[in-house]
Design a protein around this motif. Structure first.
Motif, PDB file in Angstrom:
ATOM      1  N   SER A   1      64.596  -4.100  90.789  1.00 28.79           N
ATOM      2  CA  SER A   1      63.809  -3.369  89.799  1.00 28.79           C
ATOM      3  C   SER A   1      62.341  -3.236  90.192  1.00 28.79           C
ATOM      4  O   SER A   1      61.665  -2.318  89.724  1.00 28.79           O
ATOM      5  N   THR A   2      61.846  -4.122  91.029  1.00 29.83           N
ATOM      6  CA  THR A   2      60.462  -3.986  91.497  1.00 29.83           C
ATOM      7  C   THR A   2      60.392  -3.203  92.801  1.00 29.83           C
ATOM      8  O   THR A   2      59.307  -2.818  93.229  1.00 29.83           O
ATOM      9  N   LEU A   3      61.547  -2.967  93.405  1.00 32.12           N
ATOM     10  CA  LEU A   3      61.605  -2.244  94.676  1.00 32.12           C
ATOM     11  C   LEU A   3      61.942  -0.766  94.487  1.00 32.12           C
ATOM     12  O   LEU A   3      61.186   0.117  94.908  1.00 32.12           O
TER      13      LEU A   3
ATOM     14  N   ALA B   1      61.162   5.519  93.690  1.00 33.46           N
ATOM     15  CA  ALA B   1      61.656   6.760  93.100  1.00 33.46           C
ATOM     16  C   ALA B   1      60.527   7.575  92.470  1.00 33.46           C
ATOM     17  O   ALA B   1      60.632   8.790  92.343  1.00 33.46           O
ATOM     18  N   GLU B   2      59.447   6.891  92.101  1.00 27.81           N
ATOM     19  CA  GLU B   2      58.278   7.552  91.511  1.00 27.81           C
ATOM     20  C   GLU B   2      57.239   7.916  92.574  1.00 27.81           C
ATOM     21  O   GLU B   2      56.131   8.348  92.237  1.00 27.81           O
TER      22      GLU B   2
ATOM     23  N   GLU C   1      73.255  -0.516  88.347  1.00 27.93           N
ATOM     24  CA  GLU C   1      72.037  -0.261  87.573  1.00 27.93           C
ATOM     25  C   GLU C   1      71.145   0.803  88.228  1.00 27.93           C
ATOM     26  O   GLU C   1      70.432   1.532  87.546  1.00 27.93           O
ATOM     27  N   HIS C   2      71.194   0.894  89.537  1.00 24.91           N
ATOM     28  CA  HIS C   2      70.342   1.835  90.270  1.00 24.91           C
ATOM     29  C   HIS C   2      71.151   2.944  90.946  1.00 24.91           C
ATOM     30  O   HIS C   2      70.673   3.580  91.883  1.00 24.91           O
ATOM     31  N   GLU C   3      72.342   3.190  90.456  1.00 29.78           N
ATOM     32  CA  GLU C   3      73.257   4.154  91.069  1.00 29.78           C
ATOM     33  C   GLU C   3      72.633   5.541  91.250  1.00 29.78           C
ATOM     34  O   GLU C   3      72.847   6.208  92.268  1.00 29.78           O
ATOM     35  N   ALA C   4      71.832   5.983  90.299  1.00 27.49           N
ATOM     36  CA  ALA C   4      71.241   7.328  90.372  1.00 27.49           C
ATOM     37  C   ALA C   4      70.254   7.461  91.532  1.00 27.49           C
ATOM     38  O   ALA C   4      69.952   8.581  91.950  1.00 27.49           O
ATOM     39  N   LEU C   5      69.777   6.351  92.074  1.00 27.93           N
ATOM     40  CA  LEU C   5      68.802   6.385  93.162  1.00 27.93           C
ATOM     41  C   LEU C   5      69.462   6.333  94.540  1.00 27.93           C
ATOM     42  O   LEU C   5      68.787   6.510  95.553  1.00 27.93           O
TER      43      LEU C   5
END
Length: 184
Positions: free
Chosen positions: A70-72, A77-78, A117-121
């Motif tokens: 979550s911090t990586l 992505a932003e 949790e980060h599948e969209a990335l």
């Protein structure tokens, strides 16, 4: 076409998912050949590789890996640098914070890299597997017999994670770590 070339071709054919960059996640059980594939993709592309082993809080860190991701990943992505705390395995403690700048392609390698949790990335999720006995032999060759019990417990923990997150089912490609350039 070899496995690394195929994974790279697939990633380049898809639109960016990590800001303006692409993310290849190489997941699968410990000892299956993930690092070999990630290093081959990096060699072909020049992409940086982040090893999940650096993100785990020791042998018991798998359940808490989403905190590190979550911090990586979301900052990347932003379009901002992401970061993670590196685990010092010999010292059994957290070490420095590693800052990761945005890149056109990033390879995230290791158990849990394909987190739901980060599948969209994730641009491409590659799953690498080999039989249990071969994975254990590779692990013991790397870490010695003193880590055998840790490896056995890790195998249980990772299977629970994979079942819960359906990692293999969600993979874009499933590769045999005994075949071709991944063997060994």
């Amino acid at each position: 076409m070899d496995n690394a070339s195929e994974v790279l071709r697939l990633a380049r054919a898809r639109p960016p998912t990590l800001g303006t960059g692409r993310l290849i996640c190489v997941d699968g059980p410990a000892g299956s050949g993930k690092t070999t594939l990630a290093d081959e993709v990096a060699s072909l592309s020049g992409a940086p590789v982040i090893h999940m082993d650096d993100l785990f809080e020791g042998w018991d860190g798998l359940p808490r890996i989403s905190e590190q991701l979550s911090t990586l990943l979301p900052p990347l992505a932003e379009g901002r640098p992401g970061s993670y705390r590196r685990w010092d395995w010999p010292g059994h403690a957290w070490a420095e914070t590693v800052v990761v700048p945005p890149a056109p392609l990033l390879v995230l390698e290791g158990v849990g890299s394909g987190a739901l949790e980060h599948e969209a990335l994730i641009t491409v999720l590659a799953w690498v597997e080999v039989p249990y006995d071969l994975r254990m032999a590779r692990g013991l060759a790397r870490g010695g017999v003193e880590v055998a019990e840790h490896w056995r417990q890790w195998a249980v923990d990772e299977q629970e994670l994979f079942a819960r997150e359906r990692t293999r089912e969600r993979a874009d490609v499933v590769l045999d770590g005994r075949v071709g350039s991944l063997g060994g």
